[in-house]
Design a protein around this motif. Structure first.
Motif, PDB file in Angstrom:
ATOM      1  N   GLN A   1      77.312  53.727 171.980  1.00  0.00           N
ATOM      2  CA  GLN A   1      76.490  53.289 170.847  1.00  0.00           C
ATOM      3  C   GLN A   1      75.085  52.937 171.329  1.00  0.00           C
ATOM      4  OE1 GLN A   1      79.926  50.577 168.921  1.00  0.00           O
ATOM      5  NE2 GLN A   1      78.091  50.736 167.647  1.00  0.00           N
ATOM      6  N   SER A   2      74.116  53.246 170.477  1.00  0.00           N
ATOM      7  CA  SER A   2      72.747  52.844 170.778  1.00  0.00           C
ATOM      8  C   SER A   2      71.999  52.538 169.491  1.00  0.00           C
ATOM      9  CB  SER A   2      72.027  53.968 171.553  1.00  0.00           C
ATOM     10  OG  SER A   2      71.840  55.093 170.721  1.00  0.00           O
ATOM     11  N   PRO A   3      71.040  51.625 169.560  1.00  0.00           N
ATOM     12  CA  PRO A   3      70.769  50.756 170.701  1.00  0.00           C
ATOM     13  C   PRO A   3      71.812  49.645 170.797  1.00  0.00           C
ATOM     14  CG  PRO A   3      69.389  50.130 168.854  1.00  0.00           C
ATOM     15  CD  PRO A   3      70.162  51.343 168.397  1.00  0.00           C
ATOM     16  N   ARG A   4      71.852  48.956 171.896  1.00  0.00           N
ATOM     17  CA  ARG A   4      72.805  47.860 172.024  1.00  0.00           C
ATOM     18  C   ARG A   4      72.312  46.617 171.293  1.00  0.00           C
ATOM     19  NH1 ARG A   4      76.292  47.164 175.809  1.00  0.00           N
ATOM     20  NH2 ARG A   4      77.085  45.749 174.212  1.00  0.00           N
ATOM     21  N   HIS A   5      71.013  46.457 171.251  1.00  0.00           N
ATOM     22  CA  HIS A   5      70.430  45.306 170.556  1.00  0.00           C
ATOM     23  C   HIS A   5      69.235  45.785 169.743  1.00  0.00           C
ATOM     24  CE1 HIS A   5      72.732  42.321 172.918  1.00  0.00           C
ATOM     25  NE2 HIS A   5      72.610  43.202 173.884  1.00  0.00           N
TER      26      HIS A   5
ATOM     27  N   TRP B   1      82.846  53.371 161.232  1.00  0.00           N
ATOM     28  CA  TRP B   1      81.859  52.304 161.394  1.00  0.00           C
ATOM     29  C   TRP B   1      82.447  50.996 160.855  1.00  0.00           C
ATOM     30  CZ3 TRP B   1      77.432  52.523 164.097  1.00  0.00           C
ATOM     31  CH2 TRP B   1      76.882  53.782 164.357  1.00  0.00           C
ATOM     32  N   TYR B   2      82.271  49.941 161.647  1.00  0.00           N
ATOM     33  CA  TYR B   2      82.715  48.606 161.260  1.00  0.00           C
ATOM     34  C   TYR B   2      81.551  47.631 161.406  1.00  0.00           C
ATOM     35  CZ  TYR B   2      87.778  49.583 161.190  1.00  0.00           C
ATOM     36  OH  TYR B   2      89.038  50.040 160.887  1.00  0.00           O
ATOM     37  N   GLN B   3      81.581  46.606 160.579  1.00  0.00           N
ATOM     38  CA  GLN B   3      80.592  45.524 160.664  1.00  0.00           C
ATOM     39  C   GLN B   3      81.322  44.216 160.944  1.00  0.00           C
ATOM     40  OE1 GLN B   3      79.164  43.791 156.940  1.00  0.00           O
ATOM     41  NE2 GLN B   3      77.061  44.141 157.593  1.00  0.00           N
ATOM     42  N   GLN B   4      80.846  43.478 161.932  1.00  0.00           N
ATOM     43  CA  GLN B   4      81.468  42.197 162.250  1.00  0.00           C
ATOM     44  C   GLN B   4      80.418  41.093 162.208  1.00  0.00           C
ATOM     45  OE1 GLN B   4      83.167  41.763 166.191  1.00  0.00           O
ATOM     46  NE2 GLN B   4      84.592  40.192 165.516  1.00  0.00           N
ATOM     47  N   GLY B   5      80.499  40.269 161.181  1.00  0.00           N
ATOM     48  CA  GLY B   5      79.599  39.133 161.074  1.00  0.00           C
ATOM     49  C   GLY B   5      80.001  38.043 162.048  1.00  0.00           C
ATOM     50  N   PRO B   6      79.133  37.068 162.267  1.00  0.00           N
ATOM     51  CA  PRO B   6      79.430  35.977 163.207  1.00  0.00           C
ATOM     52  C   PRO B   6      80.730  35.270 162.853  1.00  0.00           C
ATOM     53  CG  PRO B   6      77.136  35.943 162.520  1.00  0.00           C
ATOM     54  CD  PRO B   6      77.816  36.948 161.641  1.00  0.00           C
TER      55      PRO B   6
ATOM     56  N   TYR C   1      77.669  45.739 164.922  1.00  0.00           N
ATOM     57  CA  TYR C   1      78.131  46.966 164.286  1.00  0.00           C
ATOM     58  C   TYR C   1      78.861  47.810 165.322  1.00  0.00           C
ATOM     59  CZ  TYR C   1      75.387  45.708 160.246  1.00  0.00           C
ATOM     60  OH  TYR C   1      74.901  45.036 159.147  1.00  0.00           O
ATOM     61  N   PHE C   2      80.091  48.120 164.971  1.00  0.00           N
ATOM     62  CA  PHE C   2      80.908  48.925 165.863  1.00  0.00           C
ATOM     63  C   PHE C   2      81.048  50.343 165.331  1.00  0.00           C
ATOM     64  CE2 PHE C   2      82.459  46.103 169.027  1.00  0.00           C
ATOM     65  CZ  PHE C   2      82.626  44.866 168.443  1.00  0.00           C
ATOM     66  N   CYS C   3      81.000  51.249 166.260  1.00  0.00           N
ATOM     67  CA  CYS C   3      81.431  52.601 165.985  1.00  0.00           C
ATOM     68  C   CYS C   3      82.730  52.798 166.754  1.00  0.00           C
ATOM     69  CB  CYS C   3      80.374  53.594 166.467  1.00  0.00           C
ATOM     70  SG  CYS C   3      80.860  55.312 166.311  1.00  0.00           S
ATOM     71  N   ALA C   4      83.620  53.575 166.188  1.00  0.00           N
ATOM     72  CA  ALA C   4      84.882  53.861 166.841  1.00  0.00           C
ATOM     73  C   ALA C   4      85.230  55.323 166.608  1.00  0.00           C
ATOM     74  CB  ALA C   4      85.988  52.965 166.299  1.00  0.00           C
TER      75      ALA C   4
ATOM     76  N   GLY D   1      83.369  51.395 170.483  1.00  0.00           N
ATOM     77  CA  GLY D   1      82.240  51.286 171.384  1.00  0.00           C
ATOM     78  C   GLY D   1      81.945  49.825 171.666  1.00  0.00           C
ATOM     79  N   GLU D   2      80.907  49.585 172.435  1.00  0.00           N
ATOM     80  CA  GLU D   2      80.559  48.209 172.809  1.00  0.00           C
ATOM     81  C   GLU D   2      79.811  47.473 171.708  1.00  0.00           C
ATOM     82  OE1 GLU D   2      80.401  48.285 177.641  1.00  0.00           O
ATOM     83  OE2 GLU D   2      78.540  48.721 176.560  1.00  0.00           O
ATOM     84  N   GLY D   3      79.430  48.201 170.676  1.00  0.00           N
ATOM     85  CA  GLY D   3      78.791  47.551 169.547  1.00  0.00           C
ATOM     86  C   GLY D   3      77.278  47.520 169.658  1.00  0.00           C
ATOM     87  N   SER D   4      76.642  47.438 168.512  1.00  0.00           N
ATOM     88  CA  SER D   4      75.185  47.284 168.419  1.00  0.00           C
ATOM     89  C   SER D   4      74.901  45.981 167.690  1.00  0.00           C
ATOM     90  CB  SER D   4      74.559  48.441 167.623  1.00  0.00           C
ATOM     91  OG  SER D   4      74.673  49.657 168.304  1.00  0.00           O
ATOM     92  N   TRP D   5      74.192  45.104 168.375  1.00  0.00           N
ATOM     93  CA  TRP D   5      73.855  43.806 167.782  1.00  0.00           C
ATOM     94  C   TRP D   5      72.579  43.972 166.959  1.00  0.00           C
ATOM     95  CZ3 TRP D   5      76.879  39.457 168.434  1.00  0.00           C
ATOM     96  CH2 TRP D   5      77.848  39.495 169.457  1.00  0.00           C
ATOM     97  N   LEU D   6      72.684  43.744 165.658  1.00  0.00           N
ATOM     98  CA  LEU D   6      71.519  43.797 164.783  1.00  0.00           C
ATOM     99  C   LEU D   6      71.169  42.380 164.346  1.00  0.00           C
ATOM    100  CD1 LEU D   6      69.405  45.210 162.964  1.00  0.00           C
ATOM    101  CD2 LEU D   6      71.170  45.310 161.186  1.00  0.00           C
ATOM    102  N   THR D   7      69.927  42.015 164.578  1.00  0.00           N
ATOM    103  CA  THR D   7      69.428  40.726 164.103  1.00  0.00           C
ATOM    104  C   THR D   7      68.303  40.994 163.126  1.00  0.00           C
ATOM    105  OG1 THR D   7      69.959  39.670 166.210  1.00  0.00           O
ATOM    106  CG2 THR D   7      68.421  38.509 164.752  1.00  0.00           C
ATOM    107  N   VAL D   8      68.440  40.459 161.934  1.00  0.00           N
ATOM    108  CA  VAL D   8      67.407  40.596 160.915  1.00  0.00           C
ATOM    109  C   VAL D   8      66.699  39.248 160.773  1.00  0.00           C
ATOM    110  CG1 VAL D   8      66.874  41.218 158.533  1.00  0.00           C
ATOM    111  CG2 VAL D   8      68.761  42.345 159.729  1.00  0.00           C
ATOM    112  N   VAL D   9      65.381  39.275 160.946  1.00  0.00           N
ATOM    113  CA  VAL D   9      64.619  38.004 160.899  1.00  0.00           C
ATOM    114  C   VAL D   9      63.623  38.005 159.745  1.00  0.00           C
ATOM    115  CG1 VAL D   9      64.873  37.614 163.366  1.00  0.00           C
ATOM    116  CG2 VAL D   9      62.899  38.889 162.504  1.00  0.00           C
TER     117      VAL D   9
END
Lengths: 114, 117
Positions: free
Chosen positions: A6-10, A34-39, A89-92, A106-114
């Protein structure tokens, strides 16, 4: 052995911006998820593709879209980002037809929205 | 209704203790699959085991063992002689056909395991 890439990682984006996540499945796997995992949450299924066609749809917002390309990689496009979209966000991927369709993440992509 | 229930939100043990993580599932499908995944602090989801509904044989892999009981709809996971590296969130997941056209895993809320030295 090759895993799901997965890319990007962050990724850090501002509200109302657009983000694109990429996923490269395990070679010869024909299904991408595709999966989404909230905190502090469990992973939630968004969407899946089998042989480049959308196969199942979960709780994917209308602002999000995804597709799988001829080389089997997939992209998740997220528009009009909101603070609540901040998540991992995970892809599998898996190979259909095998009993159990073991899904590798995958290792997941961390998305931060500010 | 939630299909996978992991009632234990957090478990704290001391190294070398045995620990069992509970998983109770719900499905009307006769063919289904159960999984356990490990999510360490770094975030990735690591596949541990898959079990199909027709195979109730328990499995052991090193310090890990799984107890699948259809009669109680449970698929529990035991770690023997726990180690600090076992600290992670563990997810149980169920994959069935009902409600969709293909097998899509639904996850439980996860159990956070903390192993103290």
């Amino acid at each position: 052995a090759a895993g799901v890439i997965q890319s990007p990682r962050h990724l850090i984006k501002e509200k109302r911006e657009t983000a694109t996540l990429k996923c490269y499945p395990i070679p010869r796997h024909d299904t991408v998820y595709w999966y989404q995992q909230g905190p502090g949450q469990d992973p939630q299924f968004l969407i899946s593709f089998y042989e480049k066609m959308q196969s199942d749809k979960g709780s994917i917002p209308d602002r999000f879209s995804a597709q799988q390309f001829s080389d089997y990689h997939s992209e998740l496009n997220m528009s009009s980002l909101e603070l609540g979209d901040s998540a991992l966000y995970f892809c599998a991927s898996s190979l259909q037809g095998l009993a159990g369709n073991t899904i590798y993440f995958g290792e997941g992509s961390w998305l931060t929205v500010v | 209704a939630q299909k996978v229930t992991q009632a234990q939100t957090e478990i704290s043990v001391v190294e070398k203790e045995d620990v069992t993580l509970d998983c109770v599932y719900e499905t009307r499908d006769t063919t289904y699959y159960l999984f356990w995944y490990k999510q360490p602090p770094s975030g990735e989801l690591v596949f541990l085991i898959r079990r199909n509904s027709f195979d109730e044989q328990n499995e052991i892999s090193g310090r890990y063992s799984w107890n699948f009981q259809k009669s109680t709809s449970s698929f529990n996971f035991t770690i023997t002689a726990s180690q600090v590296v076992d600290s992670a969130v563990y997810f149980c997941a169920l994959s069935d056909i009902l409600g969709g056209g293909s097998y899509i895993p639904t996850f439980g809320r996860g159990t956070s395991l903390i192993v103290h030295p």
